[in-house]
Motif scaffolding. Structure first.
Motif, PDB file in Angstrom:
ATOM      1  N   ALA A 287    -109.900  13.989 -34.356  1.00  0.00           N
ATOM      2  CA  ALA A 287    -111.031  14.238 -35.245  1.00  0.00           C
ATOM      3  C   ALA A 287    -111.047  15.691 -35.667  1.00  0.00           C
ATOM      4  CB  ALA A 287    -112.339  13.891 -34.541  1.00  0.00           C
ATOM      5  N   ALA A 288    -111.526  15.941 -36.870  1.00  0.00           N
ATOM      6  CA  ALA A 288    -111.590  17.315 -37.356  1.00  0.00           C
ATOM      7  C   ALA A 288    -112.383  18.208 -36.404  1.00  0.00           C
ATOM      8  CB  ALA A 288    -112.203  17.342 -38.756  1.00  0.00           C
ATOM      9  N   ALA A 289    -113.429  17.670 -35.815  1.00  0.00           N
ATOM     10  CA  ALA A 289    -114.284  18.454 -34.917  1.00  0.00           C
ATOM     11  C   ALA A 289    -113.559  18.882 -33.649  1.00  0.00           C
ATOM     12  CB  ALA A 289    -115.530  17.657 -34.545  1.00  0.00           C
ATOM     13  N   ASP A 290    -112.445  18.219 -33.325  1.00  0.00           N
ATOM     14  CA  ASP A 290    -111.710  18.543 -32.101  1.00  0.00           C
ATOM     15  C   ASP A 290    -110.660  19.625 -32.298  1.00  0.00           C
ATOM     16  OD1 ASP A 290    -113.156  16.665 -30.649  1.00  0.00           O
ATOM     17  OD2 ASP A 290    -111.761  15.045 -31.140  1.00  0.00           O
ATOM     18  N   VAL A 291    -110.353  19.974 -33.545  1.00  0.00           N
ATOM     19  CA  VAL A 291    -109.351  21.000 -33.815  1.00  0.00           C
ATOM     20  C   VAL A 291    -109.929  22.366 -33.485  1.00  0.00           C
ATOM     21  CG1 VAL A 291    -107.986  22.127 -35.624  1.00  0.00           C
ATOM     22  CG2 VAL A 291    -108.163  19.625 -35.545  1.00  0.00           C
ATOM     23  N   GLY A 292    -109.186  23.138 -32.686  1.00  0.00           N
ATOM     24  CA  GLY A 292    -109.703  24.419 -32.221  1.00  0.00           C
ATOM     25  C   GLY A 292    -109.270  25.615 -33.019  1.00  0.00           C
ATOM     26  N   VAL A 293    -108.228  25.476 -33.859  1.00  0.00           N
ATOM     27  CA  VAL A 293    -107.759  26.600 -34.665  1.00  0.00           C
ATOM     28  C   VAL A 293    -106.886  26.068 -35.796  1.00  0.00           C
ATOM     29  CG1 VAL A 293    -105.705  26.961 -33.208  1.00  0.00           C
ATOM     30  CG2 VAL A 293    -106.579  28.854 -34.608  1.00  0.00           C
ATOM     31  N   VAL A 294    -106.927  26.760 -36.923  1.00  0.00           N
ATOM     32  CA  VAL A 294    -106.063  26.452 -38.062  1.00  0.00           C
ATOM     33  C   VAL A 294    -105.184  27.669 -38.338  1.00  0.00           C
ATOM     34  CG1 VAL A 294    -105.948  25.956 -40.531  1.00  0.00           C
ATOM     35  CG2 VAL A 294    -107.691  24.849 -39.115  1.00  0.00           C
ATOM     36  N   PHE A 295    -103.876  27.469 -38.302  1.00  0.00           N
ATOM     37  CA  PHE A 295    -102.921  28.487 -38.733  1.00  0.00           C
ATOM     38  C   PHE A 295    -102.669  28.233 -40.214  1.00  0.00           C
ATOM     39  CE2 PHE A 295    -102.577  28.644 -34.250  1.00  0.00           C
ATOM     40  CZ  PHE A 295    -102.131  29.928 -33.930  1.00  0.00           C
ATOM     41  N   ALA A 296    -103.296  29.054 -41.050  1.00  0.00           N
ATOM     42  CA  ALA A 296    -103.294  28.809 -42.488  1.00  0.00           C
ATOM     43  C   ALA A 296    -101.997  29.275 -43.133  1.00  0.00           C
ATOM     44  CB  ALA A 296    -104.481  29.515 -43.137  1.00  0.00           C
ATOM     45  N   ASP A 297    -101.716  28.711 -44.299  1.00  0.00           N
ATOM     46  CA  ASP A 297    -100.551  29.141 -45.072  1.00  0.00           C
ATOM     47  C   ASP A 297    -100.734  30.571 -45.570  1.00  0.00           C
ATOM     48  OD1 ASP A 297     -98.026  28.558 -46.647  1.00  0.00           O
ATOM     49  OD2 ASP A 297     -99.418  29.050 -48.256  1.00  0.00           O
ATOM     50  N   GLY A 298    -101.932  30.894 -46.088  1.00  0.00           N
ATOM     51  CA  GLY A 298    -102.218  32.267 -46.487  1.00  0.00           C
ATOM     52  C   GLY A 298    -101.315  32.797 -47.576  1.00  0.00           C
ATOM     53  N   SER A 299    -101.362  32.176 -48.733  1.00  0.00           N
ATOM     54  CA  SER A 299    -100.476  32.552 -49.840  1.00  0.00           C
ATOM     55  C   SER A 299    -100.608  34.014 -50.255  1.00  0.00           C
ATOM     56  CB  SER A 299    -100.760  31.649 -51.047  1.00  0.00           C
ATOM     57  OG  SER A 299    -100.143  32.143 -52.205  1.00  0.00           O
ATOM     58  N   GLY A 300    -101.826  34.528 -50.249  1.00  0.00           N
ATOM     59  CA  GLY A 300    -102.038  35.890 -50.720  1.00  0.00           C
ATOM     60  C   GLY A 300    -102.299  35.983 -52.211  1.00  0.00           C
ATOM     61  N   THR A 301    -102.300  34.834 -52.900  1.00  0.00           N
ATOM     62  CA  THR A 301    -102.682  34.818 -54.316  1.00  0.00           C
ATOM     63  C   THR A 301    -104.059  34.166 -54.418  1.00  0.00           C
ATOM     64  OG1 THR A 301    -101.537  32.715 -54.658  1.00  0.00           O
ATOM     65  CG2 THR A 301    -100.306  34.711 -55.110  1.00  0.00           C
ATOM     66  N   PRO A 302    -104.955  34.719 -55.230  1.00  0.00           N
ATOM     67  CA  PRO A 302    -106.343  34.252 -55.239  1.00  0.00           C
ATOM     68  C   PRO A 302    -106.510  32.756 -55.457  1.00  0.00           C
ATOM     69  CG  PRO A 302    -106.174  36.342 -56.397  1.00  0.00           C
ATOM     70  CD  PRO A 302    -104.765  35.921 -56.083  1.00  0.00           C
ATOM     71  N   ASP A 303    -105.796  32.176 -56.409  1.00  0.00           N
ATOM     72  CA  ASP A 303    -105.979  30.750 -56.689  1.00  0.00           C
ATOM     73  C   ASP A 303    -105.545  29.876 -55.521  1.00  0.00           C
ATOM     74  OD1 ASP A 303    -107.019  31.322 -59.160  1.00  0.00           O
ATOM     75  OD2 ASP A 303    -105.174  30.876 -60.276  1.00  0.00           O
ATOM     76  N   ASP A 304    -104.384  30.167 -54.952  1.00  0.00           N
ATOM     77  CA  ASP A 304    -103.900  29.372 -53.817  1.00  0.00           C
ATOM     78  C   ASP A 304    -104.793  29.561 -52.594  1.00  0.00           C
ATOM     79  OD1 ASP A 304    -101.811  28.322 -55.231  1.00  0.00           O
ATOM     80  OD2 ASP A 304    -100.324  29.734 -54.499  1.00  0.00           O
ATOM     81  N   ASP A 305    -105.239  30.783 -52.363  1.00  0.00           N
ATOM     82  CA  ASP A 305    -106.141  31.030 -51.233  1.00  0.00           C
ATOM     83  C   ASP A 305    -107.446  30.262 -51.397  1.00  0.00           C
ATOM     84  OD1 ASP A 305    -104.297  32.691 -50.054  1.00  0.00           O
ATOM     85  OD2 ASP A 305    -105.320  34.558 -50.556  1.00  0.00           O
ATOM     86  N   ARG A 306    -107.937  30.208 -52.625  1.00  0.00           N
ATOM     87  CA  ARG A 306    -109.188  29.489 -52.879  1.00  0.00           C
ATOM     88  C   ARG A 306    -109.033  28.009 -52.559  1.00  0.00           C
ATOM     89  NH1 ARG A 306    -110.162  26.471 -56.834  1.00  0.00           N
ATOM     90  NH2 ARG A 306    -108.514  27.383 -58.123  1.00  0.00           N
TER      91      ARG A 306
END
Length: 414
Positions: A287-306
């Motif tokens: 379940a989404a509520a059980d996830v403790g951390v997200v390692f994001a892609d983090g593009s660094g470009t405003p549109d992709d980050d949004r």
């Protein structure tokens, strides 16, 4: 169903050679980004990169291999050795036909290829190395690893830019479920040469800043692109019951995975990232509520980050889960970036610490995401989500979680 676990980690990144050095530097928030030194970048608009320092191929590989291989392959071979040593795999544990290799590649041996093409044009074809026939190829890491480690089972390579590293580990998981006992998987990339640099610049997403502290700022209001890096990670993927039977340490389970592709916006396509995340969670039965951390892609470009911030907020709730981008210390390592994030997630589970995102000050997403900034954050280890996105629309998501001791015991008993 077979539980697929990761039992060994080998890392080569700009902020650390070897797992221990990499993890210590990551927890300290130590960056490996600086002005590129391997070739003259003074005439290029983008001049910063994450280079792997202190790696001498002769210290890690036999002399006969060095003239045959590009730098990315040399790093991948060394990382494979480290991963197998970390897994404490004794010779003869598995038959060679029971072990395979699945890696990702985004560029291939660009540095090797440029050097030999220079020879072709300036000195003539008789001066071009015969090893050029394979050293440039994006699948060469899989081939060289399988030869060096005597792994004669399933072998393959996937190409998905930054997302490819997760796709390769997912392929390893599929092969384990089909009966392969062990797969070396992950990705290592390096293209720090004029040919590779121009190829990266063609996307229009490289940062042109000259200050390593502000050039790559995912989710920050000042975000204006990313800094490229070289390196990555190789992981030992194994059947959990078999690994436990031989006394191996299990870092964590590959619990869920999914991949989607963004249709072109000009045809009315919508980003497929949310579907990838939700499908990976469903595959893991988490379940989404059980996830403790997200390692994001983090593009660094405003549109992709949004898009990524909105996806995280929509799936988990506004600010409901810690989010981190440790690749702010290495740059984006193409096919090596996601495997390095997987390594971070597994080490975070082991130590109960979420590594930080460095240099970001003002999060553009505001309260939508809870970005771990500045220093590590303690957490109670549980499921972790790793997100990776590649150029032209690749989306991949993978869920890791600790392996309960009773799971492996039950499978072994059956």
């Amino acid at each position: 169903m077979t539980t697929t676990a990761i039992t060994g980690i080998g890392v080569a990144t700009p902020n650390g050679l070897g797992t221990d050095e990499f993890w210590a530097a990551t927890l300290r928030g130590e960056s490996g980004i600086g002005t590129v030194r391997r070739f003259d970048v003074s005439g290029y608009p983008s001049r910063l990169g994450g280079e792997v320092d202190g790696f001498e191929p002769a210290d890690h590989l036999p002399g006969r291999l060095i003239p045959q291989t590009d730098r990315m392959t040399q790093l991948a071979l060394a990382a494979s050795d480290w991963a197998l040593a970390d897994a404490r795999l004794e010779p003869g544990t598995y038959d060679p036909s029971e072990m395979g290799v699945a890696t990702a590649g985004a560029f291939g041996g660009f540095e090797y290829g440029q050097r030999e093409l220079d020879k072709l044009w300036t000195e003539g074809p008789e001066h071009v190395s015969v090893y050029m026939s394979f050293a440039w190829f994006y699948a060469v890491n899989t081939g060289q690893i399988s030869i060096r480690q005597s792994m004669r089972g399933p072998a393959g390579v996937v190409v998905g830019d930054q997302a490819g590293g997760l796709d390769a580990v997912a392929q390893a998981r599929r092969n384990i479920r089909k009966g392969t006992r062990l797969v070396l998987s992950g990705g290592v990339d390096s293209s720090f040469c004029p040919y590779g640099w121009v190829s990266r610049m063609s996307a229009g997403t490289l940062s042109t800043g000259d200050d390593p502290r502000t050039a790559y700022l995912p989710f920050d209001v000042r975000a204006r692109g990313h800094v490229p890096g070289e390196g990555g990670a190789i992981l030992v993927v194994e059947d959990a019951a078999a690994a436990r039977a031989r006394g191996a340490r299990l870092y964590g389970e590959i619990a869920g995975y999914a991949a989607t592709f963004d249709a072109a916006s000009r045809h009315g396509g919508a980003p497929g990232l949310r579907r990838a995340v939700e499908t990976a969670l469903a595959d893991a039965r988490v379940a989404a509520a059980d996830v403790g951390v997200v390692f994001a892609d983090g593009s660094g470009t405003p549109d992709d980050d949004r898009v990524e911030a909105e996806t995280i907020a929509d799936v988990f709730g506004r600010g409901a889960v810690p989010v981190t981008v440790p690749k702010t210390m290495t740059g984006r390592m193409s096919s090596g970036g996601a495997p390095a994030d997987l390594a971070c997630a597994l080490l975070a589970m082991r130590d109960g610490l979420v590594p930080p995102t460095i240099n970001v000050r003002t999060v553009a997403a505001g309260p939508r995401i809870d970005l771990v900034i500045g220093e590590p954050r303690p957490w109670r280890p549980g499921p972790a989500l790793v997100i990776a996105r590649g150029r032209y629309g690749f989306n991949s998501a993978m869920v890791l979680r600790p392996v309960p001791a009773e799971t492996a015991k039950t499978e072994r008993d059956h």
